[in-house]
Design a protein around this motif. Structure first.
Motif, PDB file in Angstrom:
ATOM      1  N   ASP A  70      29.290  32.405  45.685  1.00 53.51           N
ATOM      2  CA  ASP A  70      30.399  32.727  44.777  1.00 53.51           C
ATOM      3  C   ASP A  70      31.226  33.849  45.413  1.00 53.51           C
ATOM      4  N   GLN A  71      32.231  33.483  46.189  1.00 59.24           N
ATOM      5  CA  GLN A  71      33.010  34.455  46.954  1.00 59.24           C
ATOM      6  C   GLN A  71      33.713  35.479  46.070  1.00 59.24           C
ATOM      7  N   GLU A  72      34.169  35.071  44.911  1.00 64.97           N
ATOM      8  CA  GLU A  72      34.853  36.007  44.014  1.00 64.97           C
ATOM      9  C   GLU A  72      33.907  37.127  43.573  1.00 64.97           C
ATOM     10  N   ARG A  73      32.685  36.769  43.211  1.00 67.10           N
ATOM     11  CA  ARG A  73      31.706  37.787  42.809  1.00 67.10           C
ATOM     12  C   ARG A  73      31.245  38.618  43.999  1.00 67.10           C
ATOM     13  N   VAL A  74      31.171  38.019  45.184  1.00 64.58           N
ATOM     14  CA  VAL A  74      30.825  38.770  46.395  1.00 64.58           C
ATOM     15  C   VAL A  74      31.862  39.862  46.614  1.00 64.58           C
ATOM     16  N   ASP A  75      33.138  39.481  46.539  1.00 66.21           N
ATOM     17  CA  ASP A  75      34.224  40.440  46.733  1.00 66.21           C
ATOM     18  C   ASP A  75      34.177  41.555  45.691  1.00 66.21           C
ATOM     19  N   GLU A  76      33.934  41.184  44.444  1.00 68.28           N
ATOM     20  CA  GLU A  76      33.887  42.187  43.375  1.00 68.28           C
ATOM     21  C   GLU A  76      32.753  43.180  43.609  1.00 68.28           C
ATOM     22  N   ALA A  77      31.551  42.669  43.865  1.00 71.47           N
ATOM     23  CA  ALA A  77      30.396  43.547  44.072  1.00 71.47           C
ATOM     24  C   ALA A  77      30.574  44.414  45.311  1.00 71.47           C
ATOM     25  N   ALA A  78      31.179  43.876  46.359  1.00 70.68           N
ATOM     26  CA  ALA A  78      31.398  44.636  47.591  1.00 70.68           C
ATOM     27  C   ALA A  78      32.353  45.799  47.366  1.00 70.68           C
ATOM     28  N   GLY A  79      33.199  45.708  46.358  1.00 72.95           N
ATOM     29  CA  GLY A  79      34.141  46.777  46.075  1.00 72.95           C
ATOM     30  C   GLY A  79      33.609  47.871  45.173  1.00 72.95           C
ATOM     31  N   TRP A  80      32.423  47.697  44.620  1.00 69.17           N
ATOM     32  CA  TRP A  80      31.883  48.694  43.696  1.00 69.17           C
ATOM     33  C   TRP A  80      31.466  49.981  44.381  1.00 69.17           C
TER      34      TRP A  80
END
Length: 114
Positions: free
Chosen positions: A62-72
């Motif tokens: 899930d690339q969208e969730r990967v991107d979100e978590a990586a930005g935390w």
């Protein structure tokens, strides 16, 4: 298995290089990408939450969730959290299988038992 690890690592490296370019305070996200209620206080992300969300999203592709978590959190903090998650998971799995962590790790990676 190794393909997933390689893909997750590649994704993390891309995110690390783009982290500096992120804009802060967009919409209902704070500067770290953590969600907050409109007008509410900023939520301080936990690096272990970020690592768990990141790894789970990688496994689920899930690339969208990967991107979100990586930005935390900062990329180095995320790497530490992912490493800690891997260590804890390996220990738990080794206890469950009643084997050494080394044997379990080599098995998971498809390596012969040394």
């Amino acid at each position: 298995m190794l393909d997933r690890v390689h893909k997750a690592w590649s994704t993390w490296r891309k995110k690390a290089t783009r982290h500096e370019e992120r804009t802060h305070g967009e919409g209902a996200q704070d500067g770290h990408g953590a969600r907050r209620a409109a007008g509410g206080p900023r939520r301080t992300p936990n690096l272990f939450e970020a690592a768990a969300a990141y790894v789970t999203a990688c496994v689920e592709d899930d690339q969208e969730r990967v991107d979100e978590a990586a930005g935390w959190v900062e990329p180095n903090a995320l790497a530490f959290g992912v490493n800690e998650l891997a260590c804890r998971a390996l220990i738990a799995l080794a206890r469950e299988r009643d084997e050494s962590p080394r044997v379990v790790a080599r098995s998971l990676l498809g390596l012969p038992v040394a």
